[in-house]
Design a protein around this motif. Sequence first.
Motif, PDB file in Angstrom:
ATOM      1  N   ALA A 216       2.189  11.626  -0.329  1.00 38.80           N
ATOM      2  CA  ALA A 216       0.892  11.721   0.334  1.00 38.80           C
ATOM      3  C   ALA A 216       0.846  12.950   1.242  1.00 38.80           C
ATOM      4  O   ALA A 216      -0.179  13.611   1.350  1.00 38.80           O
ATOM      5  CB  ALA A 216       0.624  10.450   1.138  1.00 38.80           C
ATOM      6  N   ILE A 239      -5.822   8.660  -4.931  1.00 41.00           N
ATOM      7  CA  ILE A 239      -4.769   7.750  -5.393  1.00 41.00           C
ATOM      8  C   ILE A 239      -4.322   6.820  -4.267  1.00 41.00           C
ATOM      9  O   ILE A 239      -4.093   5.629  -4.481  1.00 41.00           O
ATOM     10  CB  ILE A 239      -3.545   8.549  -5.909  1.00 41.00           C
ATOM     11  CG1 ILE A 239      -3.931   9.376  -7.127  1.00 41.00           C
ATOM     12  CG2 ILE A 239      -2.359   7.631  -6.183  1.00 41.00           C
ATOM     13  CD1 ILE A 239      -3.826   8.680  -8.453  1.00 41.00           C
ATOM     14  N   PHE A 240      -4.239   7.345  -3.043  1.00 29.24           N
ATOM     15  CA  PHE A 240      -3.697   6.529  -1.960  1.00 29.24           C
ATOM     16  C   PHE A 240      -4.752   5.728  -1.202  1.00 29.24           C
ATOM     17  O   PHE A 240      -4.421   4.860  -0.403  1.00 29.24           O
ATOM     18  CB  PHE A 240      -2.872   7.379  -0.987  1.00 29.24           C
ATOM     19  CG  PHE A 240      -1.554   7.785  -1.578  1.00 29.24           C
ATOM     20  CD1 PHE A 240      -0.555   6.850  -1.772  1.00 29.24           C
ATOM     21  CD2 PHE A 240      -1.323   9.094  -1.975  1.00 29.24           C
ATOM     22  CE1 PHE A 240       0.653   7.204  -2.348  1.00 29.24           C
ATOM     23  CE2 PHE A 240      -0.119   9.468  -2.543  1.00 29.24           C
ATOM     24  CZ  PHE A 240       0.871   8.519  -2.738  1.00 29.24           C
ATOM     25  N   THR A 241      -6.052   6.036  -1.414  1.00 25.21           N
ATOM     26  CA  THR A 241      -7.054   5.214  -0.742  1.00 25.21           C
ATOM     27  C   THR A 241      -7.805   4.327  -1.721  1.00 25.21           C
ATOM     28  O   THR A 241      -8.192   3.217  -1.375  1.00 25.21           O
ATOM     29  CB  THR A 241      -8.098   6.065   0.013  1.00 25.21           C
ATOM     30  OG1 THR A 241      -8.720   6.958  -0.906  1.00 25.21           O
ATOM     31  CG2 THR A 241      -7.437   6.851   1.131  1.00 25.21           C
ATOM     32  N   ASN A 242      -8.000   4.819  -2.933  1.00 23.96           N
ATOM     33  CA  ASN A 242      -8.798   4.051  -3.881  1.00 23.96           C
ATOM     34  C   ASN A 242      -8.351   4.315  -5.319  1.00 23.96           C
ATOM     35  O   ASN A 242      -9.083   4.917  -6.095  1.00 23.96           O
ATOM     36  CB  ASN A 242     -10.278   4.428  -3.699  1.00 23.96           C
ATOM     37  CG  ASN A 242     -11.196   3.428  -4.375  1.00 23.96           C
ATOM     38  OD1 ASN A 242     -10.767   2.337  -4.752  1.00 23.96           O
ATOM     39  ND2 ASN A 242     -12.450   3.810  -4.549  1.00 23.96           N
ATOM     40  N   PRO A 243      -7.150   3.860  -5.664  1.00 22.82           N
ATOM     41  CA  PRO A 243      -6.675   4.106  -7.029  1.00 22.82           C
ATOM     42  C   PRO A 243      -7.539   3.372  -8.049  1.00 22.82           C
ATOM     43  O   PRO A 243      -8.102   2.324  -7.740  1.00 22.82           O
ATOM     44  CB  PRO A 243      -5.251   3.533  -7.008  1.00 22.82           C
ATOM     45  CG  PRO A 243      -5.259   2.537  -5.909  1.00 22.82           C
ATOM     46  CD  PRO A 243      -6.226   3.051  -4.886  1.00 22.82           C
ATOM     47  N   ARG A 244      -7.651   3.951  -9.233  1.00 23.61           N
ATOM     48  CA  ARG A 244      -8.490   3.317 -10.254  1.00 23.61           C
ATOM     49  C   ARG A 244      -7.764   2.191 -10.956  1.00 23.61           C
ATOM     50  O   ARG A 244      -8.357   1.213 -11.359  1.00 23.61           O
ATOM     51  CB  ARG A 244      -8.921   4.370 -11.295  1.00 23.61           C
ATOM     52  CG  ARG A 244      -9.910   5.393 -10.788  1.00 23.61           C
ATOM     53  CD  ARG A 244     -10.454   6.228 -11.949  1.00 23.61           C
ATOM     54  NE  ARG A 244      -9.397   6.777 -12.784  1.00 23.61           N
ATOM     55  CZ  ARG A 244      -8.773   7.923 -12.535  1.00 23.61           C
ATOM     56  NH1 ARG A 244      -9.111   8.632 -11.488  1.00 23.61           N
ATOM     57  NH2 ARG A 244      -7.827   8.355 -13.317  1.00 23.61           N
ATOM     58  N   GLU A 245      -6.459   2.367 -11.144  1.00 26.14           N
ATOM     59  CA  GLU A 245      -5.708   1.422 -11.972  1.00 26.14           C
ATOM     60  C   GLU A 245      -5.003   0.377 -11.116  1.00 26.14           C
ATOM     61  O   GLU A 245      -4.442   0.682 -10.068  1.00 26.14           O
ATOM     62  CB  GLU A 245      -4.650   2.179 -12.789  1.00 26.14           C
ATOM     63  CG  GLU A 245      -5.231   3.207 -13.735  1.00 26.14           C
ATOM     64  CD  GLU A 245      -6.024   2.565 -14.870  1.00 26.14           C
ATOM     65  OE1 GLU A 245      -5.683   1.437 -15.268  1.00 26.14           O
ATOM     66  OE2 GLU A 245      -6.974   3.212 -15.348  1.00 26.14           O
ATOM     67  N   ARG A 249      -2.352   0.622  -7.889  1.00 28.17           N
ATOM     68  CA  ARG A 249      -2.629  -0.049  -6.624  1.00 28.17           C
ATOM     69  C   ARG A 249      -1.473  -0.973  -6.223  1.00 28.17           C
ATOM     70  O   ARG A 249      -0.997  -0.933  -5.090  1.00 28.17           O
ATOM     71  CB  ARG A 249      -3.937  -0.846  -6.768  1.00 28.17           C
ATOM     72  CG  ARG A 249      -4.520  -1.402  -5.501  1.00 28.17           C
ATOM     73  CD  ARG A 249      -4.114  -2.834  -5.253  1.00 28.17           C
ATOM     74  NE  ARG A 249      -4.276  -3.693  -6.415  1.00 28.17           N
ATOM     75  CZ  ARG A 249      -5.412  -4.288  -6.747  1.00 28.17           C
ATOM     76  NH1 ARG A 249      -6.494  -4.092  -6.035  1.00 28.17           N
ATOM     77  NH2 ARG A 249      -5.450  -5.077  -7.787  1.00 28.17           N
ATOM     78  N   ILE A 252       1.565   1.255  -5.066  1.00 29.02           N
ATOM     79  CA  ILE A 252       1.506   1.971  -3.784  1.00 29.02           C
ATOM     80  C   ILE A 252       1.297   1.037  -2.593  1.00 29.02           C
ATOM     81  O   ILE A 252       1.595   1.407  -1.464  1.00 29.02           O
ATOM     82  CB  ILE A 252       0.413   3.070  -3.772  1.00 29.02           C
ATOM     83  CG1 ILE A 252      -0.973   2.471  -3.942  1.00 29.02           C
ATOM     84  CG2 ILE A 252       0.691   4.148  -4.784  1.00 29.02           C
ATOM     85  CD1 ILE A 252      -2.066   3.486  -3.730  1.00 29.02           C
TER      86      ILE A 252
END
Lengths: 257, 241
Positions: A216, A239-245, A249, A252
């Motif tokens: 990050a 990726i670190f606040t709102n990952p799609r997968e 999620r 992390i």
Amino acid sequence: MTETVSAPKMSAHDVKVFYGDKQAIKGVSIDIDMDNVVAFIGPSGCGKSTFLRTLNRMNDTIPTARVEGDITLDGENIYSSKMDVVQLRARVGMVFQKPNPFPKSIYDNVAYGPRIHGLAPNKAELDQIVENSLVRAGLWNEVKDRLSESGTALSGGQQQRLCIARAIAVDPEVILMDEPCSALDPIATAKIEELIHELRGRYAIVIVTHNMQQAARVSQKTAFFHLGTMVEYGDTSDIFTNPREERTRDYITGRYG
Amino acid sequence: MNHSQNEHTLKAFDGDLITLRGLIAEIGGRAEKAVEGAMTALATNDLDLARQVVEGDKRIDALEEQIDRMVIQTIALRAPMADDLRELVAALKISGVVERIGDYAKNIAKRVALIDADQHIEAARLLPAMADATRQLVDDAFTAFARRDADLAVAVCAQDKTVDDFYNSIFRALIAHMIENPEHVGAGTHLLFIAKNLERIGDHATNVSEMVYFAVTGQSMNERERGDDALAPDTDRSGAS
């Protein structure tokens, strides 16, 4: 402000890696550009280091390893039979988990690459390359008065920066880092992270790390690997606040497995 | 993507989040009860109940502090990511908003003793209905938080329009009444502030819902159409003439 869309420095397309019968990488495609530090994250055994090593053909040294798919550097296939692997590894340098300076002087550690690649026609130019590389690696001030001392006598963090200076000395285009800070204390780690920040833009940088906070902190793009596939690749802030997968999620947020 | 059903590998982290959710539920429940208590005290001229509401606000303030401390500690110690991070940020903001709801309820309760109970002001007859609608918004906002229900959060924001409409009606009716009955200006003004407080509580319920929506979805709720209030330039001022 006009946005310049540059061609990716390195591009991998449907890369598969096999160790004997076992498939370690199951079709990974990714573009790596000069402007963004790319972090590879994922649990142990997910293939992130294996994939990193395909980018400068380090897997060639493993007899059972087989690589399929295309990987290009400036559009040129690095697995082509015309590719000079020694030259490739100068253009795509690597820094390892454990600092591995040669058992030689600080000066010779950095001068080694330029010497064998014939980059410095005379002593004065070689001196300049060594100094520039150590300056860029943030080590010059600490070692300028003792360049003849052994590289192995330095502290762990200094040794790692010496290894980075050694990689820089042959004027690479890409630097691959395989968990470069996992053997270092927090201060030495911070210095390496600051160095990565400084080097960004001059070199394309890919870093494998187990430390998600580090990913990050140092990267602009993050790729999450799991079981030999690249599950998600995107802006680090997303990726670190709102990952799609969901798998990203769960990993992390510490819910993995 | 729904909230993960999987537990954290580090069980203590789940414990922290459960504790935090409990505190949010408690502060939300107390704020809702304060609104209800203040309006009941007003309707029945119950000065004891009004005093209890004023006293109870201290507990809401204390809970806000406790939540803030816990969120900061959890961010520092657990380095949360993704939905965990969003939930903690939402909890921090929600606790601040709920504290404001508590303040508005306290302010309503304080006015109960200042209003002459013998003066019957017909123009304020919509206040209890407005209070019900407002309390329901607060209730729904915290239900949305507890259930991680983004749809309910959106519904709360849409429903806020009802509270705004109540406010506009009451505003016009009270102004008209006070013009005609100058001896009621004192009580009428208090009732006007009470209606305004309820309207603000409704806005804060939508703030809570927006944070719930963000925590659940990772997106901010689209700029929605806000009900205009009486201060906005308005085509229909006939009620006040």
